[in-house]
Design a protein around this motif. Structure first.
Motif, PDB file in Angstrom:
ATOM      1  N   GLN A  20       2.477  22.773 -18.280  1.00 30.05           N
ATOM      2  CA  GLN A  20       3.041  22.717 -16.862  1.00 30.05           C
ATOM      3  C   GLN A  20       1.949  22.774 -16.069  1.00 30.05           C
ATOM      4  OE1 GLN A  20       5.957  23.309 -15.536  1.00 30.05           O
ATOM      5  NE2 GLN A  20       6.981  22.833 -17.389  1.00 30.05           N
ATOM      6  N   GLU A  21       0.562  22.979 -16.557  1.00 34.56           N
ATOM      7  CA  GLU A  21      -0.700  22.868 -15.683  1.00 34.56           C
ATOM      8  C   GLU A  21      -0.936  21.453 -14.931  1.00 34.56           C
ATOM      9  OE1 GLU A  21      -4.079  24.887 -17.188  1.00 34.56           O
ATOM     10  OE2 GLU A  21      -2.900  26.373 -18.291  1.00 34.56           O
ATOM     11  N   LEU A  22      -1.470  21.477 -13.898  1.00 38.36           N
ATOM     12  CA  LEU A  22      -1.613  20.147 -13.181  1.00 38.36           C
ATOM     13  C   LEU A  22      -3.158  20.112 -13.359  1.00 38.36           C
ATOM     14  CD1 LEU A  22       0.293  20.853  -9.783  1.00 38.36           C
ATOM     15  CD2 LEU A  22       0.937  19.187 -11.853  1.00 38.36           C
ATOM     16  N   LYS A  23      -3.462  18.789 -13.420  1.00 41.10           N
ATOM     17  CA  LYS A  23      -4.866  18.328 -13.322  1.00 41.10           C
ATOM     18  C   LYS A  23      -5.400  18.113 -11.767  1.00 41.10           C
ATOM     19  CE  LYS A  23      -8.776  16.127 -14.572  1.00 41.10           C
ATOM     20  NZ  LYS A  23      -9.952  16.948 -14.652  1.00 41.10           N
ATOM     21  N   TRP A  24      -6.210  18.948 -11.353  1.00 37.73           N
ATOM     22  CA  TRP A  24      -6.878  18.776 -10.037  1.00 37.73           C
ATOM     23  C   TRP A  24      -8.037  18.253 -10.206  1.00 37.73           C
ATOM     24  CZ3 TRP A  24      -4.758  19.867  -5.358  1.00 37.73           C
ATOM     25  CH2 TRP A  24      -3.566  20.665  -4.965  1.00 37.73           C
ATOM     26  N   HIS A  25      -8.309  16.906  -9.729  1.00 35.71           N
ATOM     27  CA  HIS A  25      -9.437  16.225  -9.744  1.00 35.71           C
ATOM     28  C   HIS A  25     -10.474  16.661  -8.601  1.00 35.71           C
ATOM     29  CE1 HIS A  25      -7.697  13.422 -12.499  1.00 35.71           C
ATOM     30  NE2 HIS A  25      -6.802  13.456 -11.785  1.00 35.71           N
ATOM     31  N   ASN A  26     -11.822  16.650  -8.991  1.00 35.88           N
ATOM     32  CA  ASN A  26     -12.759  16.824  -7.671  1.00 35.88           C
ATOM     33  C   ASN A  26     -13.909  15.584  -7.427  1.00 35.88           C
ATOM     34  OD1 ASN A  26     -14.313  16.742  -9.764  1.00 35.88           O
ATOM     35  ND2 ASN A  26     -15.058  19.197  -9.605  1.00 35.88           N
ATOM     36  N   ASP A  27     -13.539  14.398  -8.407  1.00 39.78           N
ATOM     37  CA  ASP A  27     -14.371  13.413  -8.094  1.00 39.78           C
ATOM     38  C   ASP A  27     -13.441  12.324  -7.595  1.00 39.78           C
ATOM     39  OD1 ASP A  27     -15.172  10.757  -8.449  1.00 39.78           O
ATOM     40  OD2 ASP A  27     -16.337  11.225 -10.070  1.00 39.78           O
ATOM     41  N   VAL A  28     -13.486  12.033  -6.389  1.00 39.78           N
ATOM     42  CA  VAL A  28     -12.570  11.283  -5.433  1.00 39.78           C
ATOM     43  C   VAL A  28     -12.493   9.645  -6.251  1.00 39.78           C
ATOM     44  CG1 VAL A  28     -11.858  10.051  -3.069  1.00 39.78           C
ATOM     45  CG2 VAL A  28     -12.768  12.641  -3.278  1.00 39.78           C
ATOM     46  N   LYS A  29     -13.691   9.184  -6.579  1.00 44.55           N
ATOM     47  CA  LYS A  29     -13.723   7.960  -7.019  1.00 44.55           C
ATOM     48  C   LYS A  29     -12.759   7.782  -8.299  1.00 44.55           C
ATOM     49  CE  LYS A  29     -18.030   6.643  -5.143  1.00 44.55           C
ATOM     50  NZ  LYS A  29     -19.483   6.422  -5.563  1.00 44.55           N
ATOM     51  N   GLU A  30     -12.977   8.870  -9.329  1.00 45.08           N
ATOM     52  CA  GLU A  30     -11.968   8.755 -10.220  1.00 45.08           C
ATOM     53  C   GLU A  30     -10.478   9.004  -9.850  1.00 45.08           C
ATOM     54  OE1 GLU A  30     -10.957  12.514 -13.516  1.00 45.08           O
ATOM     55  OE2 GLU A  30     -13.264  11.972 -13.356  1.00 45.08           O
ATOM     56  N   ALA A  31     -10.110   9.754  -9.076  1.00 42.43           N
ATOM     57  CA  ALA A  31      -9.018   9.944  -8.559  1.00 42.43           C
ATOM     58  C   ALA A  31      -8.277   8.791  -7.979  1.00 42.43           C
ATOM     59  CB  ALA A  31      -8.752  11.080  -7.597  1.00 42.43           C
ATOM     60  N   ILE A  32      -9.136   7.834  -7.273  1.00 44.69           N
ATOM     61  CA  ILE A  32      -8.663   6.738  -6.429  1.00 44.69           C
ATOM     62  C   ILE A  32      -8.353   5.807  -7.684  1.00 44.69           C
ATOM     63  CG2 ILE A  32      -9.621   4.572  -5.682  1.00 44.69           C
ATOM     64  CD1 ILE A  32     -11.050   6.684  -3.458  1.00 44.69           C
ATOM     65  N   ALA A  33      -9.226   5.474  -8.844  1.00 43.58           N
ATOM     66  CA  ALA A  33      -9.073   4.916 -10.057  1.00 43.58           C
ATOM     67  C   ALA A  33      -7.429   5.032 -10.686  1.00 43.58           C
ATOM     68  CB  ALA A  33     -10.072   4.747 -10.970  1.00 43.58           C
ATOM     69  N   ILE A  34      -7.439   6.400 -10.870  1.00 42.82           N
ATOM     70  CA  ILE A  34      -6.101   6.835 -11.626  1.00 42.82           C
ATOM     71  C   ILE A  34      -4.937   6.363 -10.539  1.00 42.82           C
ATOM     72  CG2 ILE A  34      -5.058   8.861 -12.426  1.00 42.82           C
ATOM     73  CD1 ILE A  34      -7.633  10.077 -12.913  1.00 42.82           C
ATOM     74  N   GLY A  35      -5.084   6.840  -9.254  1.00 43.25           N
ATOM     75  CA  GLY A  35      -4.053   6.547  -8.297  1.00 43.25           C
ATOM     76  C   GLY A  35      -3.704   4.990  -8.195  1.00 43.25           C
ATOM     77  N   THR A  36      -4.737   4.110  -8.252  1.00 42.12           N
ATOM     78  CA  THR A  36      -4.648   2.797  -8.283  1.00 42.12           C
ATOM     79  C   THR A  36      -3.464   2.480  -9.592  1.00 42.12           C
ATOM     80  OG1 THR A  36      -6.213   2.381  -7.036  1.00 42.12           O
ATOM     81  CG2 THR A  36      -5.447   0.485  -8.232  1.00 42.12           C
ATOM     82  N   LYS A  37      -4.057   2.859 -10.782  1.00 38.87           N
ATOM     83  CA  LYS A  37      -3.566   2.507 -11.905  1.00 38.87           C
ATOM     84  C   LYS A  37      -1.990   3.165 -11.837  1.00 38.87           C
ATOM     85  CE  LYS A  37      -3.877   3.553 -16.769  1.00 38.87           C
ATOM     86  NZ  LYS A  37      -4.864   4.196 -17.928  1.00 38.87           N
ATOM     87  N   GLU A  38      -1.666   4.114 -11.621  1.00 42.25           N
ATOM     88  CA  GLU A  38      -0.371   4.784 -11.567  1.00 42.25           C
ATOM     89  C   GLU A  38       0.277   4.544 -10.403  1.00 42.25           C
ATOM     90  OE1 GLU A  38      -0.275   8.959 -12.650  1.00 42.25           O
ATOM     91  OE2 GLU A  38      -1.878   8.505 -14.234  1.00 42.25           O
ATOM     92  N   ASN A  39      -0.154   3.791  -9.347  1.00 41.37           N
ATOM     93  CA  ASN A  39       0.618   3.424  -8.135  1.00 41.37           C
ATOM     94  C   ASN A  39       0.933   4.793  -7.322  1.00 41.37           C
ATOM     95  OD1 ASN A  39       1.292   1.652  -5.981  1.00 41.37           O
ATOM     96  ND2 ASN A  39       3.152   1.300  -6.831  1.00 41.37           N
ATOM     97  N   LYS A  40      -0.151   5.583  -7.322  1.00 40.76           N
ATOM     98  CA  LYS A  40       0.331   6.977  -6.518  1.00 40.76           C
ATOM     99  C   LYS A  40      -0.467   7.256  -5.426  1.00 40.76           C
ATOM    100  CE  LYS A  40       2.470   9.271 -10.479  1.00 40.76           C
ATOM    101  NZ  LYS A  40       2.248  10.446 -11.181  1.00 40.76           N
ATOM    102  N   PRO A  41      -0.267   7.952  -4.352  1.00 44.22           N
ATOM    103  CA  PRO A  41      -1.337   8.358  -3.314  1.00 44.22           C
ATOM    104  C   PRO A  41      -2.059   9.479  -3.873  1.00 44.22           C
ATOM    105  CG  PRO A  41       0.940   8.770  -2.511  1.00 44.22           C
ATOM    106  CD  PRO A  41       1.196   8.110  -4.074  1.00 44.22           C
TER     107      PRO A  41
END
Length: 153
Positions: A20-41
């Protein structure tokens, strides 16, 4: 036999809690790459985790609830941009957080921005979709505001 049953139930509960735990990112560049891949804001949570009372309250009442967990997994990539007073951070994370704070004009905590991230010509861009902060009424009220913002994207 009763002990084995209790141990099995405990282990299942632990595995379920970890799932149930969520993954909170602290590296914005990494999060953008994941968001782009998953098509999520991205959901950018600007917080003073070790000193901001309203930030702690938002975490307790919304961000750490099962309702938010389920919603977040389906809708956003989570990013925590922390501005602590006593928790050490790397110079890179500090610089990244202050740059993003300045770009979006964040002046108080907690602030939650929903953004669309993209990488263009080796640069990362953030397109603001909307923002909120603490909303009284628990996860139902907060998620209503968040869904309103995301429905406009």
């Amino acid at each position: 036999m009763k002990k084995i049953y209790l141990i099995a139930v405990f282990c299942l509960a632990m595995v379920s809690a970890q799932a149930q735990e969520l993954k909170w990112h602290n590296d914005v560049k990494e999060a953008i790459a994941i968001g782009t891949k998953e098509n999520k804001p991205l959901l950018l949570f600007f917080t003073g985790s070790d000193w901001c009372g309203w930030c702690i309250r938002l975490q307790k009442e919304v961000l750490k609830t099962p309702e938010f967990t389920k919603w977040a997994k389906d809708n956003v990539i989570l990013v925590e941009l922390d501005y602590p007073r006593s928790v050490p951070q790397t110079p890179e994370i500090k610089q990244q957080n202050y740059e993003i704070q300045n770009v979006l004009g964040v002046q108080g905590y907690p602030t939650v921005y929903f953004v669309k991230g993209e990488k263009k010509d080796e640069k990362f861009n953030l397109q603001a979709l909307g923002k909120t902060g603490y909303v009284p009424g628990g996860p139902v009220a907060w998620l209503e505001v968040a869904n309103g913002i995301l429905s406009q994207k």
